[in-house]
Design a protein around this motif. Structure first.
Motif, PDB file in Angstrom:
ATOM      1  N   GLY A   1     -24.486  25.657  -1.109  1.00  0.00           N
ATOM      2  CA  GLY A   1     -23.930  25.086  -2.068  1.00  0.00           C
ATOM      3  C   GLY A   1     -23.293  23.721  -1.965  1.00  0.00           C
ATOM      4  N   VAL A   2     -22.200  23.317  -2.072  1.00  0.00           N
ATOM      5  CA  VAL A   2     -21.625  22.178  -1.461  1.00  0.00           C
ATOM      6  C   VAL A   2     -21.650  22.113   0.040  1.00  0.00           C
ATOM      7  N   GLN A   3     -22.010  20.879   0.345  1.00  0.00           N
ATOM      8  CA  GLN A   3     -22.157  20.786   1.939  1.00  0.00           C
ATOM      9  C   GLN A   3     -20.981  20.032   2.631  1.00  0.00           C
ATOM     10  N   PRO A   4     -20.763  20.752   3.596  1.00  0.00           N
ATOM     11  CA  PRO A   4     -19.488  20.316   4.640  1.00  0.00           C
ATOM     12  C   PRO A   4     -19.848  18.542   4.611  1.00  0.00           C
ATOM     13  N   PRO A   5     -18.570  17.706   4.746  1.00  0.00           N
ATOM     14  CA  PRO A   5     -17.174  18.055   4.824  1.00  0.00           C
ATOM     15  C   PRO A   5     -16.461  18.570   3.308  1.00  0.00           C
ATOM     16  N   ASP A   6     -17.473  18.149   2.377  1.00  0.00           N
ATOM     17  CA  ASP A   6     -16.818  18.715   1.113  1.00  0.00           C
ATOM     18  C   ASP A   6     -16.825  20.020   0.871  1.00  0.00           C
ATOM     19  N   ALA A   7     -16.406  20.814  -0.149  1.00  0.00           N
ATOM     20  CA  ALA A   7     -16.311  22.124  -0.249  1.00  0.00           C
ATOM     21  C   ALA A   7     -15.795  22.573  -1.678  1.00  0.00           C
ATOM     22  N   ASP A   8     -16.548  23.591  -2.322  1.00  0.00           N
ATOM     23  CA  ASP A   8     -16.034  24.161  -3.641  1.00  0.00           C
ATOM     24  C   ASP A   8     -15.324  25.350  -3.230  1.00  0.00           C
ATOM     25  N   TRP A   9     -14.780  26.137  -4.037  1.00  0.00           N
ATOM     26  CA  TRP A   9     -13.914  27.221  -3.673  1.00  0.00           C
ATOM     27  C   TRP A   9     -15.033  28.438  -3.115  1.00  0.00           C
ATOM     28  N   GLY A  10     -15.959  28.534  -3.358  1.00  0.00           N
ATOM     29  CA  GLY A  10     -16.811  29.398  -2.668  1.00  0.00           C
ATOM     30  C   GLY A  10     -17.203  29.009  -1.321  1.00  0.00           C
TER      31      GLY A  10
ATOM     32  N   ALA B   1      -3.139  16.075  -3.990  1.00  0.00           N
ATOM     33  CA  ALA B   1      -3.478  16.542  -2.809  1.00  0.00           C
ATOM     34  C   ALA B   1      -2.335  15.856  -1.803  1.00  0.00           C
ATOM     35  N   PRO B   2      -1.631  17.001  -0.997  1.00  0.00           N
ATOM     36  CA  PRO B   2      -0.618  16.228  -0.237  1.00  0.00           C
ATOM     37  C   PRO B   2      -1.208  15.572   0.947  1.00  0.00           C
ATOM     38  N   HIS B   3      -2.566  16.184   1.459  1.00  0.00           N
ATOM     39  CA  HIS B   3      -2.795  15.668   2.651  1.00  0.00           C
ATOM     40  C   HIS B   3      -4.444  15.106   2.426  1.00  0.00           C
ATOM     41  N   PRO B   4      -5.222  14.211   3.258  1.00  0.00           N
ATOM     42  CA  PRO B   4      -6.540  14.287   3.079  1.00  0.00           C
ATOM     43  C   PRO B   4      -7.206  15.363   3.271  1.00  0.00           C
TER      44      PRO B   4
ATOM     45  N   ARG C   1      -6.566  22.509   8.965  1.00  0.00           N
ATOM     46  CA  ARG C   1      -6.750  21.660   7.653  1.00  0.00           C
ATOM     47  C   ARG C   1      -5.767  22.258   6.544  1.00  0.00           C
ATOM     48  N   ASP C   2      -5.003  21.406   5.815  1.00  0.00           N
ATOM     49  CA  ASP C   2      -4.319  22.081   4.768  1.00  0.00           C
ATOM     50  C   ASP C   2      -5.162  22.661   3.544  1.00  0.00           C
ATOM     51  N   VAL C   3      -4.885  23.989   3.455  1.00  0.00           N
ATOM     52  CA  VAL C   3      -5.437  24.715   2.471  1.00  0.00           C
ATOM     53  C   VAL C   3      -5.440  24.264   0.899  1.00  0.00           C
ATOM     54  N   LEU C   4      -4.130  24.005   0.633  1.00  0.00           N
ATOM     55  CA  LEU C   4      -3.783  23.502  -0.822  1.00  0.00           C
ATOM     56  C   LEU C   4      -4.653  22.274  -0.970  1.00  0.00           C
ATOM     57  N   SER C   5      -4.631  21.261  -0.039  1.00  0.00           N
ATOM     58  CA  SER C   5      -5.349  20.200  -0.313  1.00  0.00           C
ATOM     59  C   SER C   5      -6.959  20.287  -0.540  1.00  0.00           C
ATOM     60  N   ARG C   6      -7.412  21.485   0.119  1.00  0.00           N
ATOM     61  CA  ARG C   6      -8.901  21.591   0.061  1.00  0.00           C
ATOM     62  C   ARG C   6      -9.333  22.327  -1.244  1.00  0.00           C
ATOM     63  N   ILE C   7      -8.175  23.003  -1.623  1.00  0.00           N
ATOM     64  CA  ILE C   7      -8.332  23.820  -2.890  1.00  0.00           C
ATOM     65  C   ILE C   7      -8.293  22.904  -4.075  1.00  0.00           C
ATOM     66  N   ILE C   8      -7.440  21.765  -3.851  1.00  0.00           N
ATOM     67  CA  ILE C   8      -7.278  20.982  -4.998  1.00  0.00           C
ATOM     68  C   ILE C   8      -8.621  20.011  -5.138  1.00  0.00           C
ATOM     69  N   PHE C   9      -9.104  19.664  -3.997  1.00  0.00           N
ATOM     70  CA  PHE C   9     -10.369  18.810  -4.060  1.00  0.00           C
ATOM     71  C   PHE C   9     -11.647  19.697  -4.560  1.00  0.00           C
ATOM     72  N   GLY C  10     -11.453  21.014  -4.060  1.00  0.00           N
ATOM     73  CA  GLY C  10     -12.417  21.885  -4.286  1.00  0.00           C
ATOM     74  C   GLY C  10     -12.602  22.089  -5.681  1.00  0.00           C
ATOM     75  N   ALA C  11     -11.626  21.891  -6.674  1.00  0.00           N
ATOM     76  CA  ALA C  11     -11.786  22.170  -8.156  1.00  0.00           C
ATOM     77  C   ALA C  11     -12.572  21.008  -8.661  1.00  0.00           C
ATOM     78  N   ARG C  12     -12.450  19.998  -8.041  1.00  0.00           N
ATOM     79  CA  ARG C  12     -13.254  18.960  -8.620  1.00  0.00           C
ATOM     80  C   ARG C  12     -14.921  19.494  -8.517  1.00  0.00           C
ATOM     81  N   TYR C  13     -15.453  20.002  -7.327  1.00  0.00           N
ATOM     82  CA  TYR C  13     -16.661  20.620  -7.320  1.00  0.00           C
ATOM     83  C   TYR C  13     -16.928  21.775  -8.264  1.00  0.00           C
TER      84      TYR C  13
END
Length: 287
Positions: free
Chosen positions: A229-238, A45-48, A74-86
Motif C-alpha cells: 500500500g502506501v510506502q514509508p515514510p508515509d503510512a495509512d492506518w493499515g 498533529a502535535p509532532h512531525p 514516533r508519536d502514534v497520534l501524529s501518525r494516525i492523524i496524517f494516516g487519515a489523509r491517505y
C-alpha cells in the motif's frame, strides 16, 4: 374522531420520519470528524510525522504522547492523524471513480440494451469472478504502489460491482412509462440517463456508494498490511498496524489505536447508510 391529514400532529410525525436517529447522527459526526482530521492534519498533529520523539519504543500512553509511541519512538497520534489523509483520501478518490464509471456504464447498458449490454456485462462479469485481493496484489505488484496507481487499481477492482448494481436498478426504471414516453418523443441517450434513470435509482446508489467506500478502506488497509500500500515514510492506518505488529507481545497502544481508527470509520459509514437510503426513498415517493 381522527385528526385531519393537515393537522399539526400529522405534520410533526411526517417531519420526524425524515430525521436520522441518534445512531445515524453520531455516525455522521464521526465521519465528519475524520474528514476534518484528514483536511487539517498538518495543523492538528502535535509532532512531525516522521520525527523520533521518544527513545522508549512502543511507549505507553502518557500526557506527552496521548496514544503512545511506535516501534521507532514516533508519536502514534501524529501518525494516525496524517494516516487519515491517505486512508480517507485514497478511498474517497477510488470510490468516486469506481461509482462514476460503473453507474454510468450500467445506466448506458440498460438504456441501449442488445449486443452492447450483453458484451459489456459478460466482460465485467469475468472481472468480478477474480477475487478482489488477488487482483489487487497482482496489479500493484506488477505496476507499483504509488498513490495514483493505488487509486486506479482500487477503482478498477470495484467498477464491475458498481456496474452490476446500477444496471439491475436501471433496467427496472427503464421499463417505466415515463421513460418509454421520453424515448418516444425522441429524447437522447444523455437526457434519458441524466433526467429519467438516475433520479429513480439515486437512493440505492448512495447506499452502495457507502458500502463500496468501506470495502475499499478495508482492501487498502489489507494491501498496506502486506507492504503493497502506501510506502514509508508515509503510512495509512493499515500500514501503521503492520509496522507496529511486533508490539502485540508488549500490549503496545501503537497497534491498538490504528485498528480502532479503521473500525470507527468503517462502522460509522455502515451505520449512516442504514438511515440514509430510506430517507431519500421516502422523499422521492412524496415528490
Amino acid at each position: 374522531m381522527t385528526a385531519p391529514l393537515s393537522s399539526p400532529q400529522t405534520v410533526r410525525r411526517s417531519r420526524l420520519g425524515y430525521r436520522m436517529n441518534l445512531v445515524g447522527v453520531i455516525s455522521f459526526l464521526v465521519i465528519l470528524a475524520w474528514a476534518l482530521v484528514a483536511i487539517f492534519a498538518p495543523l492538528l498533529a502535535p509532532h512531525p510525522v516522521g520525527e523520533i520523539v521518544d527513545f522508549d519504543y512502543f511507549g505507553p500512553v502518557s500526557s506527552q504522547f496521548p496514544l503512545g509511541t511506535d516501534y521507532l519512538g514516533r508519536d502514534v497520534l501524529s501518525r494516525i492523524i496524517f494516516g487519515a489523509r491517505y486512508t480517507v483520501g485514497i478511498s474517497l478518490a477510488a470510490v468516486f471513480i469506481a461509482c462514476f464509471c460503473g453507474i454510468t456504464l450500467g445506466m448506458t447498458a440498460a438504456v441501449i440494451g442488445g449486443f452492447f449490454d450483453s458484451a459489456l456485462s459478460r466482460l465485467l462479469d469475468a472481472l468480478t469472478s477474480i477475487p478482489s485481493k488477488i487482483l489487487a496484489l497482482v496489479l500493484v505488484a506488477a505496476v507499483g504502489s504509488s498513490i495514483p496507481i493505488l487509486i486506479l487499481t482500487l477503482a478498477f477492482i470495484y467498477i464491475p460491482g458498481c456496474y452490476r448494481f446500477a444496471r439491475a436498478l436501471a433496467v427496472n426504471v427503464n421499463a417505466m412509462d415515463y421513460v418509454v414516453v421520453a424515448r418516444a418523443r425522441g429524447e437522447r441517450l444523455g437526457y434519458l440517463i441524466r433526467a429519467e434513470i438516475l433520479p429513480g435509482i439515486i437512493g440505492p446508489v448512495l447506499a452502495d456508494f457507502g458500502l463500496r467506500f468501506v470495502f475499499i478502506v478495508l482492501l487498502l488497509s489489507s494491501l498496506s498490511f502486506l507492504g503493497l500500500g502506501v510506502q514509508p515514510p508515509d503510512a495509512d492506518w493499515g500500514a501503521l498496524v503492520k509496522e507496529n505488529i511486533g508490539g502485540l507481545s508488549f500490549a503496545a497502544p501503537a497497534v491498538l489505536f490504528p485498528s480502532i481508527a479503521i473500525a470507527s470509520l468503517t462502522i460509522s459509514v455502515n451505520l449512516l447508510i442504514d438511515n440514509l437510503p430510506q430517507k431519500i426513498r421516502d422523499r422521492s415517493e412524496q415528490a
